[in-house]
Scaffold this motif. Structure first.
Motif, PDB file in Angstrom:
ATOM      1  N   TRP A 351     -20.011  37.421  -9.328  1.00 25.69           N
ATOM      2  CA  TRP A 351     -19.500  37.865 -10.615  1.00 25.69           C
ATOM      3  C   TRP A 351     -18.643  39.123 -10.540  1.00 25.69           C
ATOM      4  O   TRP A 351     -18.736  39.920  -9.620  1.00 25.69           O
ATOM      5  CB  TRP A 351     -20.676  38.113 -11.555  1.00 25.69           C
ATOM      6  N   SER A 352     -17.824  39.269 -11.547  1.00 18.83           N
ATOM      7  CA  SER A 352     -17.169  40.534 -11.844  1.00 18.83           C
ATOM      8  C   SER A 352     -17.698  40.972 -13.199  1.00 18.83           C
ATOM      9  O   SER A 352     -18.146  40.141 -13.990  1.00 18.83           O
ATOM     10  CB  SER A 352     -15.649  40.373 -11.904  1.00 18.83           C
ATOM     11  N   LEU A 372     -14.784  44.336  -9.779  1.00 21.44           N
ATOM     12  CA  LEU A 372     -14.150  43.043  -9.538  1.00 21.44           C
ATOM     13  C   LEU A 372     -14.505  42.579  -8.130  1.00 21.44           C
ATOM     14  O   LEU A 372     -14.220  43.276  -7.152  1.00 21.44           O
ATOM     15  CB  LEU A 372     -12.629  43.150  -9.680  1.00 21.44           C
ATOM     16  N   GLY A 373     -15.130  41.400  -8.017  1.00 22.36           N
ATOM     17  CA  GLY A 373     -15.516  40.865  -6.713  1.00 22.36           C
ATOM     18  C   GLY A 373     -14.298  40.374  -5.940  1.00 22.36           C
ATOM     19  O   GLY A 373     -13.499  39.592  -6.440  1.00 22.36           O
ATOM     20  N   ALA A 408      -2.327  35.115 -10.778  1.00 28.13           N
ATOM     21  CA  ALA A 408      -2.285  35.028 -12.245  1.00 28.13           C
ATOM     22  C   ALA A 408      -3.689  35.105 -12.814  1.00 28.13           C
ATOM     23  O   ALA A 408      -3.922  35.712 -13.867  1.00 28.13           O
ATOM     24  CB  ALA A 408      -1.604  33.731 -12.671  1.00 28.13           C
ATOM     25  N   ARG A 409      -4.635  34.498 -12.114  1.00 27.30           N
ATOM     26  CA  ARG A 409      -6.043  34.561 -12.555  1.00 27.30           C
ATOM     27  C   ARG A 409      -6.577  35.979 -12.455  1.00 27.30           C
ATOM     28  O   ARG A 409      -7.332  36.436 -13.319  1.00 27.30           O
ATOM     29  CB  ARG A 409      -6.884  33.610 -11.702  1.00 27.30           C
ATOM     30  N   LEU A 410      -6.195  36.701 -11.408  1.00 28.07           N
ATOM     31  CA  LEU A 410      -6.645  38.088 -11.255  1.00 28.07           C
ATOM     32  C   LEU A 410      -6.133  38.977 -12.381  1.00 28.07           C
ATOM     33  O   LEU A 410      -6.827  39.890 -12.830  1.00 28.07           O
ATOM     34  CB  LEU A 410      -6.198  38.643  -9.912  1.00 28.07           C
ATOM     35  N   LYS A 411      -4.911  38.714 -12.840  1.00 28.46           N
ATOM     36  CA  LYS A 411      -4.383  39.496 -13.965  1.00 28.46           C
ATOM     37  C   LYS A 411      -5.265  39.293 -15.190  1.00 28.46           C
ATOM     38  O   LYS A 411      -5.638  40.254 -15.878  1.00 28.46           O
ATOM     39  CB  LYS A 411      -2.950  39.063 -14.273  1.00 28.46           C
ATOM     40  N   GLN A 412      -5.607  38.036 -15.452  1.00 28.51           N
ATOM     41  CA  GLN A 412      -6.458  37.737 -16.599  1.00 28.51           C
ATOM     42  C   GLN A 412      -7.843  38.341 -16.415  1.00 28.51           C
ATOM     43  O   GLN A 412      -8.432  38.866 -17.362  1.00 28.51           O
ATOM     44  CB  GLN A 412      -6.546  36.215 -16.771  1.00 28.51           C
ATOM     45  N   LEU A 413      -8.359  38.277 -15.201  1.00 29.32           N
ATOM     46  CA  LEU A 413      -9.683  38.826 -14.915  1.00 29.32           C
ATOM     47  C   LEU A 413      -9.714  40.333 -15.149  1.00 29.32           C
ATOM     48  O   LEU A 413     -10.659  40.863 -15.743  1.00 29.32           O
ATOM     49  CB  LEU A 413     -10.071  38.509 -13.468  1.00 29.32           C
ATOM     50  N   PHE A 803     -21.218  38.194 -14.435  1.00 29.32           N
ATOM     51  CA  PHE A 803     -22.578  38.688 -14.479  1.00 29.32           C
ATOM     52  C   PHE A 803     -22.948  38.693 -15.930  1.00 29.32           C
ATOM     53  O   PHE A 803     -22.326  39.370 -16.716  1.00 29.32           O
ATOM     54  CB  PHE A 803     -22.611  40.103 -13.950  1.00 29.32           C
ATOM     55  N   ASP A 804     -23.851  38.071 -16.245  1.00 27.49           N
ATOM     56  CA  ASP A 804     -23.919  38.051 -17.642  1.00 27.49           C
ATOM     57  C   ASP A 804     -25.150  38.835 -18.063  1.00 27.49           C
ATOM     58  O   ASP A 804     -25.719  38.687 -19.029  1.00 27.49           O
ATOM     59  CB  ASP A 804     -23.634  36.669 -18.138  1.00 27.49           C
ATOM     60  N   GLY A 805     -25.224  40.166 -17.161  1.00 26.05           N
ATOM     61  CA  GLY A 805     -25.058  41.471 -17.590  1.00 26.05           C
ATOM     62  C   GLY A 805     -23.721  41.862 -17.910  1.00 26.05           C
ATOM     63  O   GLY A 805     -23.436  42.861 -18.475  1.00 26.05           O
TER      64      GLY A 805
END
Length: 807
Positions: A351-352, A372-373, A408-413, A803-805
């Motif tokens: 998770w991130s 961010l992992g 592109a996914r990292l930008k959104q993340l 992390f759903d913390g």
């Protein structure tokens, strides 16, 4: 005897002389660190001596982990924050007590007696007791070494909870870490090296994987003492329709007619230089710093994605009020003055998350902290690799569409996790409302071209969403003096609803018995069923193209399975979204008088259409892996482990296509047979508003047990599907969470299958099939032995770790 009496008389004088020692005298041979709290380092003993001169004043105390374990499953990652405390120091005799007041229960009142009554009704916590060693002019010197070298993050408990071993803190291998022990005018920073030794038993697999000597785990713990913000921050009330994380407490001075629980949003402090201007620069912009250990091209992608938030702040009336910079080499990422975006390495992907240090008195965010992992980008690349099958030559394609999608996914993340640290919750309905928020979990928007080829050109959005702008306006917009803030905030949310924007968060979307048809993780499109059919088409193309071109030259062929898993299960999240249509209900977080739709059951026709699409996903033809693919996957060579990223198998080292099909078939059935969904369905049928549980089961039996018999691998998958369905029927029939009406529907269906098996036994001459029918009838006799997997079987496959913390 006379000598003994004299010695005893001298003891009090000796103690008095010690307590009368001045700080200057005690610390004269130590290294002084001047700052918020002066402290001294005694190199001869390895001790930290802390000078406490702020008695009975509230101080922020924060713990964190600057050097982590490197295992996603344990969760002790570099950069994580511990508990945020507001503490006071009180002198009692020769002790200084470090106490935490109880801010969860208050009396926000000018009446001192009323406040005292609440304070005395609820427990406080004394975190530590220090013994005074010296004093000067109202300041007291204490040995803080044991306090700073303790297990402040409860690491032993976390290791034990993760079943990694029974460890204890070894004081002989624990000491202060001076390179990160510093002092500043408004904050004092300490860091210690802490070592945990196994007490008994063996270290767990996760610890073994990442620690040089698993019996001894050495980490670092950081401690921060920080001056609290001034009293000029103005809290903002929470609204159930808004997406903000809350800071809540009980106010016992509240009149009886009003709610005792008070809810305010958490947010950064942000003020315009010109409060009368429609658009103005900020007095103090919100600045986030990116970990300077982040490599390119990832660094540029994260910088760009995180910076998207300035679009929302601009829309809220601020000019350049949100900024992203590279952390200077001279800065410490653990320093609470820096909002951080950390690039975290682990041994496995995971998770991130976005976290925040929040003043519990007011809800003001003091520090945003994103982790961010680093392996997440490789999983995104792998998904693209499986879809494109690009390795028809010995070199990478020049445009490397896979890397472009991953970036592109990292930008959104980056934007997503920063959003949490701005105070925002997830909004899982946003994907159904035109990609309205980066706070949703987006599945890549994979498309087919006119010549039936897969393209990832528009896999992810490249900007902040419309809902995100609404969110920042609600949380951060400044209103001209004289404006009724409550009215202005309500208008922001009402206008958003009228424009087709809404908010559904975690509890609703993550519930296994999911209720709202459009609230889901990793789904796409305005309609989950249409989205499922689109994904199935893309999966069919990817599976048809799957082969040697999915891996680079020189890669062991066994690694094809790693690429196959995300392709084969590409539909997994969209099919889960479609299950929410069955027994589903549309709703909003409406409040009295706002005019929003409150609840509306999904029609029976929509539910039946969804069920039909879901059943296509367990069709043996859909689940069968071509033999041309299975023949390409040998056992893994030495040095390549079998991991949880692969399918379970019952065939030893050999690839097991039947187990892959079992995983994929079990997933939708596990959601359809969630007891809360079934209980809703029997009620909806009785009120004439939805598809009944018995009607759903009748359709499933017709498409499995009573469908034409298949041969070969397809026939084996058909039988397997039938038994998975029977497992859920049997387990639900004795589940105490199922209503009586639901159990009755299960019993009727089970008897239907039993009678069918009896009839087939009388007429069928196939010995193998007769044995299968006998097995079925034996299983029906023992429903207590039916153990559904409840969707725990699939390999992890989220297009993003979470992390759903993670809020």
């Amino acid at each position: 005897m006379r000598k003994l009496c004299i010695l005893l008389l001298l003891v009090p004088l000796f103690i008095q002389a010690q307590s009368g020692t001045s700080i200057e005298e005690k610390a004269k041979r130590m290294t002084a660190y001047k700052g918020f709290f002066n402290f001294y380092w005694d190199d001869s003993t390895g001790k930290i001596w802390l000078q406490i001169d702020k008695l009975d004043s509230e101080i922020l105390y924060q713990t964190s982990l600057p050097a982590g374990l490197g295992s996603n499953d344990v969760g002790l990652d570099r950069g994580i924050m511990g508990t945020t405390y507001i503490v006071t120091f009180s002198k009692v005799g020769n002790k200084i007590l470090m106490k935490e007041p109880n801010f969860a229960y208050r009396a926000v009142s000018g009446d001192a007696a009323e406040k005292r009554a609440v304070e005395q009704s609820f427990a406080q916590s004394v975190i530590w007791g220090f013994t005074i060693a010296a004093s000067s002019n109202g300041a007291y010197l204490v040995d803080a070494t044991d306090f700073l070298c303790r297990d402040a993050l409860q690491i032993t408990s976390k290791l034990q909870a993760a079943k990694q071993g029974n460890y204890f803190l070894d004081a002989s291998r624990t000491a202060m870490y001076l390179p990160r022990t510093k002092n500043f005018p408004l904050n004092t920073e300490f860091e210690s090296t802490v070592t945990f030794q196994i007490k008994d038993g063996r270290p767990g697999a996760f610890v073994n994987a990442v620690t040089p000597v698993p019996e001894a785990i050495t980490l670092r713990i950081h401690h921060s003492f920080v001056q609290l913000p001034d009293n000029n921050y103005i809290p903002r009330l929470y609204d159930a329709r808004s997406p903000f994380i809350t800071n809540s407490y009980f106010d016992y001075s509240t009149p009886v007619a009003s709610p005792i629980q008070k809810n305010f949003i958490i947010r950064h402090r942000l003020q315009k230089k010109d409060p009368l201007a429609a658009r103005s620069e900020a007095i103090k912009p919100i600045v986030y710093y990116l970990d300077n250990g982040t490599p390119e091209p990832i660094r540029s992608a994260l910088m760009e994605g995180a910076s998207w938030w300035n679009q929302a702040f601009e829309a809220a009336g601020f000019i350049n009020a949100f900024q992203v910079k590279i952390l200077p080499d001279s800065a410490d990422p653990m320093d609470l003055r820096y909002n951080m975006i950390n690039w975290v390495h682990r041994s496995t992907r995971g998770w991130s998350f976005g976290d925040a240090v929040v003043d519990p008195r007011t809800g003001e965010i003091i520090k945003g902290n994103v982790s961010l992992g680093s392996l997440r980008v490789r999983q995104d690349y792998l998904i693209a690799q499986g879809l494109l099958a690009p390795f028809d030559t010995d070199s990478l394609p020049k445009d490397d569409a896979m890397l472009q999608m991953a970036l592109a996914r990292l930008k959104q993340l980056a934007a997503h996790e920063v959003g949490h640290t701005l105070g925002l919750m997830h909004n899982y309905i946003a994907s159904a409302e035109g990609m309205a928020s980066v706070m949703d979990y987006p599945h890549p928007m994979v498309k087919l071209t006119g010549d039936n080829k897969i393209t990832l050109a528009d896999a992810y959005d490249n900007k902040i969403g419309a809902w995100d702008k609404v969110s920042i306006r609600y949380g951060y917009a400044e209103f001209v003096a004289g404006t009724d803030e409550a009215t202005a905030l309500n208008k922001i949310l009402v206008d958003a609803a009228n424009s087709g924007l809404s908010f559904i968060s975690d509890r609703d979307a993550r519930d296994a018995g999911g209720l709202h048809p459009n609230a889901h993780l990793w789904d796409n499109g305005t309609d989950p069923v249409t989205g499922l059919k689109d994904v199935m088409k893309i999966r069919a193309v990817a599976m048809n193209n799957f082969g040697l071109n999915n891996i680079q030259k020189g890669t062991p062929l066994a690694m094809l399975e790693d690429v196959l898993v995300p392709v084969y299960l590409m539909h997994r999240y969209q099919v889960e979204a479609a299950t929410k249509v069955v027994g589903g209900m549309y709703y909003t977080y409406a409040i009295k008088g706002d005019g929003q739709m409150v609840t509306k059951t999904v029609t029976k026709e929509q539910q039946q259409q969804a069920l039909n699409a879901i059943i296509e996903c367990i069709d043996p033809a859909f689940l069968s892996i071509p033999e041309s693919v299975t023949k390409l996957i040998p056992p893994r060579p030495a040095g390549y482990d079998y991991t949880r990223e692969l399918f379970n198998r019952r065939t030893g080292l050999a690839f097991d296509p039947l187990a892959a099909a079992e995983t994929a078939a079990d997933l939708p059935l596990s959601f359809l047979f969630n007891t809360s969904r079934l209980n809703r369905m029997v009620q909806q049928k009785e009120t004439g508003s939805g598809l009944g549980a018995d009607e759903m089961i009748k359709t499933l039996i017709a498409k499995t047990w009573k469908a034409p018999r298949l041969k070969g691998m397809a026939g084996m998958i058909q039988k397997q599907n039938e038994q998975i369905l029977l497992t859920y029927l049997l387990a639900t029939s004795i589940n105490n969470d199922a209503s009586f009406a639901t159990k009755a529907a299960m019993q009727f269906a089970i008897e239907n299958i039993n009678e069918y098996a009896k009839a087939q036994l009388k007429t069928n001459t196939d010995v193998v099939y007769k044995g299968y029918l006998q097995l079925t009838m034996e299983r029906i006799k023992a429903p207590e032995d039916a153990k559904p997997t409840t969707h725990e079987a699939p390999p992890p496959g989220s297009p993003i770790g979470c992390f759903d913390g993670d809020y």
